[in-house]
Each structure stands twice: as structure tokens, then as C-alpha cells.
Design a protein around this motif. Structure first.
Motif, mmCIF file in Angstrom:
data_model
loop_
_atom_site.group_PDB
_atom_site.id
_atom_site.type_symbol
_atom_site.label_atom_id
_atom_site.label_comp_id
_atom_site.label_asym_id
_atom_site.label_seq_id
_atom_site.Cartn_x
_atom_site.Cartn_y
_atom_site.Cartn_z
ATOM 1 N N TRP A 3 1.061 -1.309 -0.299
ATOM 2 C CA TRP A 3 -0.069 0.075 -0.355
ATOM 3 C C TRP A 3 1.135 1.348 0.024
ATOM 4 O O TRP A 3 0.737 1.994 -1.093
ATOM 5 C CB TRP A 3 -0.833 -0.054 0.975
ATOM 6 N N GLN A 4 1.848 1.087 0.482
ATOM 7 C CA GLN A 4 2.834 2.602 0.809
ATOM 8 C C GLN A 4 3.624 2.289 -0.540
ATOM 9 O O GLN A 4 3.141 3.862 -0.781
ATOM 10 C CB GLN A 4 4.135 1.718 1.347
ATOM 11 N N ALA A 5 3.812 1.744 -1.232
ATOM 12 C CA ALA A 5 4.334 1.375 -2.739
ATOM 13 C C ALA A 5 3.682 2.078 -3.670
ATOM 14 O O ALA A 5 3.468 3.310 -4.195
ATOM 15 C CB ALA A 5 5.131 -0.017 -3.089
ATOM 16 N N ALA A 6 1.689 1.406 -3.312
ATOM 17 C CA ALA A 6 1.347 2.284 -4.636
ATOM 18 C C ALA A 6 0.581 3.554 -4.514
ATOM 19 O O ALA A 6 0.185 3.985 -4.941
ATOM 20 C CB ALA A 6 -0.216 1.527 -3.829
ATOM 21 N N ARG A 7 0.631 4.213 -3.227
ATOM 22 C CA ARG A 7 0.280 5.533 -3.051
ATOM 23 C C ARG A 7 1.458 6.357 -3.180
ATOM 24 O O ARG A 7 0.960 7.353 -3.033
ATOM 25 C CB ARG A 7 -0.765 5.583 -1.753
ATOM 26 N N MET A 8 2.432 5.564 -3.153
ATOM 27 C CA MET A 8 3.459 7.277 -3.843
ATOM 28 C C MET A 8 3.313 8.214 -5.176
ATOM 29 O O MET A 8 2.461 7.255 -6.358
ATOM 30 C CB MET A 8 4.756 6.106 -3.737
ATOM 31 N N ASN A 9 2.979 8.813 -4.378
ATOM 32 C CA ASN A 9 3.356 10.303 -5.537
ATOM 33 C C ASN A 9 4.211 10.038 -6.408
ATOM 34 O O ASN A 9 5.900 9.818 -6.277
ATOM 35 C CB ASN A 9 3.439 12.003 -4.432
ATOM 36 N N PRO A 10 3.611 9.734 -8.004
ATOM 37 C CA PRO A 10 4.692 9.506 -9.043
ATOM 38 C C PRO A 10 6.102 10.197 -9.403
ATOM 39 O O PRO A 10 7.071 10.006 -9.746
ATOM 40 C CB PRO A 10 3.866 9.094 -10.560
ATOM 41 N N ALA A 11 5.710 12.017 -9.373
ATOM 42 C CA ALA A 11 6.386 12.141 -9.434
ATOM 43 C C ALA A 11 7.912 12.294 -8.422
ATOM 44 O O ALA A 11 9.058 12.003 -8.437
ATOM 45 C CB ALA A 11 5.878 13.536 -10.015
ATOM 46 N N TYR A 12 7.256 12.462 -6.730
ATOM 47 C CA TYR A 12 8.039 12.643 -5.773
ATOM 48 C C TYR A 12 8.851 10.661 -5.984
ATOM 49 O O TYR A 12 10.307 10.893 -6.039
ATOM 50 C CB TYR A 12 7.295 12.559 -4.820
ATOM 51 N N ALA A 13 8.007 9.830 -6.468
ATOM 52 C CA ALA A 13 9.127 8.734 -6.295
ATOM 53 C C ALA A 13 10.030 9.067 -8.093
ATOM 54 O O ALA A 13 10.619 7.883 -7.452
ATOM 55 C CB ALA A 13 8.274 7.726 -6.403
ATOM 56 N N LEU A 14 9.660 9.733 -9.093
ATOM 57 C CA LEU A 14 10.566 9.723 -9.356
ATOM 58 C C LEU A 14 11.548 10.221 -9.122
ATOM 59 O O LEU A 14 12.974 10.383 -9.985
ATOM 60 C CB LEU A 14 10.043 9.857 -10.992
#
Ligand SMILES: Nc1ncnc2c1ncn2[C@@H]1O[C@H](COP(=O)(O)OP(=O)(O)OP(=O)(O)O)[C@@H](O)[C@H]1O
Ligand SMILES: [Mg+2]
Lengths: 223, 728
Positions: free
Chosen positions: B334-345
């Protein structure tokens, strides 16, 4: 095709609020080739992230392909990203443990294609960017220019309506930069809308329309 | 680069071990329960014992039998042993209602069952027939003036409840007011309704299903099994937590990749599936391998003959594995899925990722260490509490103290030991002190209970220091010599008699004479061996004692085993054709218990040790990952002059920040858990806080090793390499 109205984006870091975009209004029509220029920290990347649905604005209205983005579910946003928008980044963002063709095929995987189709289309896309001899190479075995071309192939493999590029030439020499921009211009002629953020004046010279961003607001625009 | 986050294999191993242990523990438990079930099925699970303190009459029996939910009822009265003059055997009679054989499902070897009109007839247990009549069929003959109408078929030895009937003689109960202490009830429909109906008709009875009666015979084994199952469940939870921790680290490690995948169209559920699959794979593969390993160990054990009973735990283990795998994967995914894509990048480099923190991972490492160290302290409490319990059972005796008595129940008539045998015993070489005692059942005036057993002790008693006198004092030699009216009470009896009051100094009336209570002894176990609730000087009731026994203290040079045989032989010579005397060594029983405790504790300590190892692995994984994220920083620090030693210290400190608080949390949890555990084990409550330092030492050791080792490895990197690797 793309419509931004009063877009604000503020990053909140603890007590500190960093306003990255402060009221951006922008209309992009089909088949435009838009270049966004501006000094470092002016909000270019932030703007591309919002248009690419990688992030959400703090305030304002964003319409993409005629739909109000705020109302879309995560699944619908992901679908739009995966089937209509191609991304090219300065740092390529290739997955290190996947071969070139596999990197290109990742969007097709999420679009639900089977492995055989994925392979064929990935190879076609790599051939188009002139990498037909590098299909099974890992990113670490490619030069910077080749890596960027793999990234472009990944953006193109889905036949996107819109390509977003953030400093695509930042790590390339002038020759690679030129061939890349020529590829972009060809795409644009084929009907793809392009938005490129850069501070490279050479890149800016390819623009049909130019936009200058400063401190989170559009300060100049020419057709 | 995609790294297998440090320790994926270690975590898989943890799951394998935890599953194997759980498989074994549940299998052993299931095996025992299956054995109990098969015993119950032999007699029928729809049988209930209904007991009332005041007993039941024939009218009650009929009333119960007429309830709609009840199929059949039989009554069981008291038993009495008759000494038949001139015979070498004893007869123990049990009064039963006519339907007893039918309800209790007792097959006959020959003859017939009772009818309601029967009087002065008997049915013999198998062994009684063997002893009295040998191979002759006794049906139709007389025994003790009563006609034998039948002989019960032999009852197998493993039937703990019914096998005593082999030695007994059944007689039809008469028509007195209160006849039966216990009713055996076969119910017709649902147990719940039958219970309610019985409780409604007889509000003051206790109802015990037959399954519970059988279970009581396996109480110790069941308790040990429960401990094993609980600790292996703890292990399994630890393993699940480690999977969750690994996944959390893996999420951080792959956060940038998550960003890339999101960019090209992966939905949140796509990302979630990625990690759930990894978690389920780890737990599933570990679970399957672990179950196989557990099963293999079963085979090994059964080959070695140490565990004859094996159950089938897969019905519990497989769903549990799946559920734990799912739970362990959900939060990280769930932690992985809710990560904001821009932030993750933006988390492209290791260094960038170190910004995103590893809060969850730290918490899980702490949890694992806390559970394991809590388990360690619980184990210490268990051993310390048991030691204290065993120490309280008897006085300061050793295996040189023997108790010689007539067997209390035997088909053969017991030797009627008398005071005169004292002299003979004293002539045996190796005997140092002998104290005689007599015992008899007496109704104590003023209390409303059946007769209790009083023992009279003669000179020599006080020197034996046999009992653990918890309150007051033992009888003195002088009081015993003079026959002073003083009494020593069993703790449980004193509690019944005086409630919360201090029993010392109270008086007790025996045979209309007042006795002063001078002490109270712990009778948790001695009651069982000694069989007496009150101890008074022998002289007080001289001539009234019903049976005699002896306490023998052997000389240091004598071999207790040889002496035991000598004593048995001596009484066989004096009283031929009687049952052999029993020679009990109270201390040996404690030793046996202690051996059992040591066996149980060592088994549990393997589990606790494994738990601590898993905790160490968890911390190791976490610190390795922390250091990996900070590789560039550490390289820069090295460039700026930090020594290798400083890097190692950094790792150790990071680990101690996790393990030491976890140790305290574990200590707190286990102190809270000690009370319930000791109640569950029927032990006096005691928390051995003086051993708490072991926990602290253990967690510091884990911290030093699990933090120092990865830090040492990092410190071996050249600063240039470290900086380059950190930029990945
Ligand atoms: N995740 C974040 N958290 C906080 N502040 C951020 C974050 N991302 C960007 N910013 C801030 O927002 C502002 C705009 O950043 P952005 O990356 O959009 O600029 P840019 O125009 O792309 O700059 P450059 O040309 O250097 O790439 C900057 O001041 C930056 O510090
Ligand atoms: Mg930028």
C-alpha cells in the motif's frame, strides 16, 4: 487539447512552503510543438509533471484531451499516462535490470499486450530510433545518447497523442541533441503534440511556440 | 541496479524455520488431540458427567431421564473396599444403577447385566475374576455371599477413565435417600440444549463432557503443547513481520522504479500486486519448504520412536501461511502504491532515497527484537517460577527419604502394617531414621465435609523435615513424644476451614478433643503422595489408627534403590500373599518433574534462540540497508577524515537505537504476560526481575553484531568507490 486555468502548485516541506507554480493559464492545441524555457527552479519540471498526471495541482483546473483531470480515478489517470502520453527525461529513467527492448515494452505490459506483441512493437520502436542492433543490451551497456533513444522509443511505442520531455538533451552532446530534436520535429509532423522543457537555446530554436516561465508564472510567450 | 535487498534469503530461511517449527508443534498437538478423540469415540462423545456435592437419589435419576434432551442416565455411587478375613484378596465395590453397563458402554465377557429387581448380585471386573477365579467362569457362583451374574470384558490400559473397573466389583445400588455421587448422562440432541435442560432441572450440579474428563489425564502434555504452539506462533509472527520489513525496504529500494512504472501507465493496484506477489512468494515458498521440513522431522522423530503421535497440521498451517503472507505484504504494498509518481521519480539515487526514511522498517525490526527478547524473559520466568514451585513442594529432603505404605488400591489384600514392623525396618542395613505414622479418616467436628484423612506421626518425624511448612512451624519432637494436642494443616485444607483468617493458633476439634494449629504446610504435591490433610502426634489417638506407614531416612552410604527392594522383600516375607508395599521417594518425583521442566525449557529455548536470531537478522537487514542508502555520505565523511572505526560505531549506534528500546519493550510486555502465563500453568506468580539484565545484555549483543558487521563491510569500501556507488 490541454487546458490549464489558474494552476498553483505549492510544495510543503515541514513548516516551509515552496510555491513552484503561482497561477499558470495555458492552452495547448493539437499538434503544437511547445517549448518551455526558464531559469533553474522556475517550475518547468513541476508544470510537466502536472500535465503528465504525475502529480496533482494544489489549486486550479486542468483539462486533458477534453476531460477534467481532477475527476479521474487513479486507474483512469494511469490509463491516460500509459496509452496517450509519452515521457522523456533528462536522466533517461531506464530500469537498470531490464534489457533495452524490455524497457521499451514496459508501457505495453501495463496496456495489457501479450509478450509476443510487446516484443514486436518494442523492436519496431527501437528500429525507428536507430537502435535495431541494441535490442538485448542492458542500459549500463549503452552510451548516454543510446540510452536517451531507448527512452524515446519507450515514449513512442504506445503511439502517444502527447509527448512530454524534460531537459531531453541535458546529458547529450550537440550532435546527439540535433538528431533527437529532428526526431521530435518528425513526430510533430506526424501529428503528435510535443511539450519540451529546456534551457538550451538550440532546442528552443525548434519551437513552433515558446513560453518563458519565471518564479512559477508565465512571463512571456510567442507564437 | 536491482539489488536483492539485503537478506532476502535470510528472510526466506526465517519463514522456512518458523513454518517447520509451527508444523511440528501443531502436528504434535493435533496428534495428542486425535488420540484423546479416539478414546472419547470409543465411549461416545455424547456422554456427560453430572456431579452434585449432595449426591442424587433414584428420584433425581428418573427426573433427569425423563427430560426430552436426555437419552439415558446411569448413576455411580461411592466405592468401598472390603477386607475379607482369611482371603488374599480385597474387594472394591462400586454401587451403580441398573443401566450402568449400557450407558457406560461396558461389554460383558460373560453373564448378563443388572435388572432393576436385582439384589445381592455382583458383576466382576476382569482382573478380579482373574485373581479370584483364575480361568474358571464364575457366573452363577457366589462371591462374598453374593451371586455373580456377569464378568466385564477387559478394559484396555489406555482407557484412563474406565480401566479401574477391571479391579472393581459392581453392585446394584439399593434404595437409600442419596445414592449416587455422579450421574452418567447420554444426551440425545444438541449438547447445548441438554446442558441447559439439566441446569434448569438441577441448578447446583456441575456438568463435564467426557472429552474433558479424558483431556485431564493429558493435562501436562497438553500444557506443554500449548506452550510450544504459542511460541511457534510467536516465531511465525516474527517471520511474517520480517517479510513485511523486507518488503518495506524493498519498496524504498525500488521507489524510483515505481515512479518509472507509474509514468508509463502502471496503476496503483499494478504496483501493489508487484509487492503482494513478492510477499506471498516469500511466505508461500517458505511455508511450503518449511512444511516439508517439518514433515521430514516428523518422520525422523517417529523413526527414533520419540513421538508416536503425528497429527495433520496442514489444515491450520496452509491458511495461516497465506493469511500471514497477505497481511505482511499489504502495508508495504500500500505504501508503494500510494507513492506520488513525481516524488517517486525524484528518488533516483540511493542518497535521494535515504530522504524518504524507513520509519516502518525500523518499527518492524524493533517489533521483532521486542517479541524475541520478551520470549526470552518469559522463558526465564517460566524456569524460575517452576524452580520455585518445585522447591516449595517438599521440605529440604533428598532422595534418601523414603515413604513406605500399603498400596491404597489393589485387588490383593494389602499388608496390614503395624507399629511392630518399625523394629524390623530398623534392622535393615542402611536405614538411619524411621518414623511411624498412622492414618485414618475422621469427620472433623464443625465442618460440613466428608471425612478427611488425619495422620499421626511418631518420634523421628521432626528430624525428617519432610514437609515444606509455609506458615507457623512443624510439630516438635517434644510435642510428638508427649502427645500434645497440636496439629499441622495442609494449606488447601486450612483455606477451606478458616477462609482468609490466619489459621495459626486456631483450634480444631478431632474426636471431640481440641487441637491447636501450629503450622500449615504446602500440599500442592505432598497431598497426593501423603494423602493427609491434618497431622497430629501419634500418641493422641493411639489405638485408633486405621493403617500405618513409615518414613525412612537412609544412611548416606546406602544405595536407595537396593534399600527399596530390601524393604519390599522384607514385607513380602512378613505378609505373604498380600500386595507389595509401596516405597515412594518424594524427592525423586520432584527430580522427575525437574527433568520434565528441563526438557520443556530446552525445547522452548531453541525457539527463543531462533527468535533472537531472527531479530538479529531483521536488525542486520535494516542497518545494511540504512548504510547502503548512506554509502555516498559515508564516502564523503571518509574523504573528510572519518576513520573506519567511526563508521563501525555509526552502524552499531544505529542498531542499538533499535535493539535497546526493543529490549525494554519486550521486557515490559513479558512482565505483563508473566502473570497470565503462570496462572495458565498453575504456578505461584513470581517475576524474576533479578534476571532482567540478561535481556539487556542480549539486545546489546544483537545490536553490536547486527549493526557492527554491515558497518564494518561498508567501512572496507574505498571512499571513491563509496561515493560512486552512492550515486547509483
Ligand atoms: N519535491 C519537492 N519538494 C519541495 N520543493 C520542490 C520539490 N520539487 C521542486 N521543488 C521546488 O519547486 C521549485 C520548482 O522546481 P522545478 O523542479 O519545477 O524547477 P525547474 O524549472 O524544473 O528547474 P531546473 O531547470 O533546475 O530543472 C523549485 O524552487 C524547487 O526547489
Ligand atoms: Mg527541471
Amino acid at each position: 487539447m490541454i487546458e490549464l486555468q489558474g494552476i498553483y502548485k505549492t510544495y510543503i516541506k515541514g513548516q516551509l512552503k515552496v510555491p513552484a507554480l503561482r497561477g499558470v493559464d495555458l492552452n495547448v492545441t493539437k499538434q503544437e510543438f511547445l517549448i518551455i524555457q526558464g531559469p533553474s527552479g522556475s517550475g518547468k519540471s513541476t508544470l510537466l509533471n502536472l500535465i503528465g498526471l504525475l502529480d496533482e495541482p494544489t489549486r486550479g483546473e486542468l483539462h486533458l484531451f477534453g476531460e477534467s483531470v481532477q475527476e479521474l480515478s487513479d486507474r483512469e489517470r494511469s490509463r491516460l499516462r500509459g496509452r496517450s502520453i509519452g515521457f522523456v527525461f533528462q536522466s533517461y529513467n531506464l530500469i537498470a535490470h531490464l534489457k533495452a527492448w524490455e524497457n521499451v515494452a514496459v508501457p505495453l505490459y501495463y496496456a495489457g499486450l501479450n509478450r509476443k506483441d510487446r516484443y514486436q512493437r518494442a523492436v519496431a520502436a527501437l528500429t525507428r530510433v536507430g537502435l535495431s542492433k541494441r535490442i538485448r543490451h542492458l542500459p549500463a551497456e549503452l552510451s548516454g545518447g543510446e540510452e536517451q533513444r531507448v527512452a524515446i522509443a519507450r515514449a513512442l511505442v504506445i503511439n502517444p497523442k502527447l509527448v512530454l520531455a524534460d531537459e531531453p538533451t541535458g546529458n547529450l552532446d550537440s550532435k546527439s541533441s540535433r538528431s533527437m530534436m529532428e526526431e521530435f520535429a518528425r513526430l510533430n509532423r506526424e501529428g503528435v503534440t510535443l511539450i519540451v522543457a529546456t534551457h538550451d537555446p538550440f532546442v528552443a530554436s525548434f519551437a513552433k511556440r515558446l513560453l518563458v516561465l519565471q518564479d512559477g508564472v508565465i512571463v512571456a510567450a510567442n507564437q | 541496479m536491482k539489488r536483492a535487498p539485503a537478506g532476502r534469503w535470510l528472510v526466506l530461511t526465517a519463514v522456512v524455520l518458523a513454518t517447520a517449527v509451527l508444523w511440528l508443534a501443531l502436528g504434535i498437538r493435533e496428534g495428542l488431540e486425535a488420540e484423546i478423540r479416539s478414546l472419547v469415540n470409543r465411549i461416545g462423545a455424547n456422554l456427560f458427567y453430572v456431579h452434585a456435592n449432595e449426591g442424587f437419589g433414584n428420584g433425581d435419576l428418573t427426573r433427569l431421564a425423563n427430560l426430552a434432551e436426555i437419552a439415558a442416565v446411569a448413576g455411580e455411587g461411592g466405592y468401598s473396599t472390603a477386607y475379607i478375613p482369611g482371603q488374599t484378596y480385597n474387594l472394591t465395590y462400586l454401587k451403580v444403577s441398573p443401566d450402568y453397563l449400557k450407558v457406560f458402554q461396558l461389554p460383558l465377557a460373560s453373564g448378563r447385566s443388572f435388572t432393576p429387581d436385582d439384589e445381592d448380585v455382583v458383576i466382576l471386573g476382569w482382573k478380579v475374576k482373574e485373581v479370584v477365579f483364575g480361568n474358571i467362569n464364575p457366573v452363577g457362583r457366589l462371591l462374598d455371599g453374593k451371586e455373580i451374574i456377569g464378568v466385564l470384558a477387559p478394559i484396555p490400559d489406555d482407557d484412563e477413565i474406565r480401566r479401574r473397573l477391571n479391579d472393581w466389583v459392581l453392585v446394584p445400588a439399593g434404595s437409600d435417600e442419596k445414592l449416587y455421587w455422579t450421574l452418567l448422562v447420554r444426551i440425545g440432541g444438541a449438547a447445548k440444549h441438554a446442558r441447559q435442560a439439566i441446569m434448569h432441572a438441577f441448578p447446583r450440579v456441575t456438568i463435564t463432557p467426557i472429552s474433558k474428563r479424558y483431556s485431564m489425564y493429558f493435562a501436562t502434555e497438553r500444557t506443554l503443547n500449548s506452550l510450544l504452539v504459542m511460541s511457534s506462533l510467536g516465531m511465525f509472527i516474527i517471520a511474517g513481520a520480517m517479510v513485511a520489513g523486507l518488503l518495506l525496504l524493498s519498496v524504498i529500494d525500488r521507489s524510483w522504479e515505481i515512479g518509472v512504472r507509474r509514468t508509463v501507465g502502471a496503476t496503483a493496484p499494478d504496483i501493489m500486486r508487484l509487492f503482494v506477489a513478492e510477499g506471498l512468494f516469500l511466505v508461500g515458498a517458505g511455508g511450503i519448504i518449511g512444511s516439508g521440513l517439518g514433515q521430514a522431522m516428523f518422520f525422523l522423530f517417529s523413526r527414533l520412536g520419540s513421538s508416536p503421535r503425528l497429527g495433520e497440521p496442514h489444515a491450520v498451517v496452509f491458511p495461516l501461511v497465506f493469511i500471514v503472507g497477505l497481511i505482511a505484504s499489504v502495508y508495504p504494498s500500500w505504501q508503494a502504491a500510494r507513492m506520488n509518481p513525481a516524488y517517486a521519480l525524484s528518488l533516483r539515487t540511493l542518497e535521494a532515497r535515504s530522504r524518504s526514511g524507513i520509519g516502518g522498517g525500523r518499527f518492524i525490526a524493533m517489533f521483532v527484537v521486542a517479541i524475541a527478547s520478551g520470549g526470552l524473559f518469559l522463558l526465564i520466568s517460566l524456569v524460575a517460577g517452576s524452580q520455585q514451585f518445585l522447591g516449595s513442594l517438599w521440605g529440604p529432603i533428598d532422595e534418601r527419604t523414603l515413604l513406605v505404605q500399603s498400596p491404597r488400591q489393589s485387588i490383593l489384600a494389602p499388608p496390614e502394617l503395624s507399629v511392630n514392623d518399625l523394629r524390623l525396618l530398623r534392622t535393615l542395613p542402611g536405614v538411619e531414621v524411621v518414623a511411624v505414622c498412622g492414618s485414618r479418616s475422621i469427620r472433623i467436628n464443625g465442618i460440613n465435609s466428608p471425612a478427611i484423612t488425619v495422620k499421626g506421626v511418631a518420634n523421628g518425624w521432626a528430624n525428617l523435615k519432610l514437609l515444606n511448612v509455609e506458615q507457623g512451624r512443624d510439630l516438635s519432637e517434644q510435642e510428638i513424644g508427649k502427645g500434645k494436642p497440636v496439629a499441622l494443616l495442609a494449606a488447601s485444607f486450612a483455606q477451606n476451614m478458616f477462609g482468609g483468617q490466619n489459621p495459626i493458633g486456631q483450634t480444631l476439634s478431632i474426636k471431640d478433643a481440641p487441637y491447636k494449629v501450629v503450622g500449615v504446610f504446602n500440599d500442592r504435591m505432598s497431598m497426593w503422595v501423603l494423602g493427609a490433610q491434618v497431622i497430629i502426634p501419634y500418641k493422641c489417638l493411639e489405638g485408633l489408627w486405621f493403617s500405618h506407614s513409615f518414613f525412612v531416612h537412609t544412611a548416606p552410604e546406602a544405595q536407595p534403590d537396593k534399600l527399596r527392594t530390601a524393604i519390599v522383600d522384607l514385607f513380602q516375607d512378613i505378609y505373604p500373599n498380600t500386595a507389595k508395599v509401596e516405597v515412594i521417594t518424594p524427592a525423586a518425583q520432584v527430580t522427575e518433574w525437574r527433568r520434565f521442566l528441563v526438557a520443556a525449557a530446552s525445547r522452548l529455548s531453541i525457539l527463543v534462540g531462533l527468535g533472537l536470531l531472527l531479530g538479529a537478522i531483521g536488525v542486520f537487514n535494516l542497518v545494511s540497508f540504512l548504510l547502503l542508502l548512506r554509502t555516498r555520505e559515508l564516502g564523503i565523511r571518509r574523504v573528510a577524515g572519518a576513520t573506519k572505526y567511526r563508521i563501525v560505531t555509526l552502524g552499531v549506534m544505529e542498531a542499538l537505537k533499535i535493539t535497546v528500546p526493543a529490549g525494554f519493550i519486550g521486557l515490559g510486555l513479558s512482565i505483563a504476560g508473566t502473570g497470565p502465563m503462570q496462572r495458565f500453568l498453575n504456578q505461584p506468580s513470581s517475576i524474576p526481575l533479578e534476571w532482567a539484565w540478561i535481556i539487556i545484555v542480549a539486545v546489546i549483543c544483537i545490536g553490536v553484531v547486527a549493526g557492527g558487521w554491515p558497518a564494518w563491510r561498508t567501512s572496507q569500501l574505498s571512499p571513491a568507490k563509496a561515493i560512486r556507488r552512492g550515486n547509483q
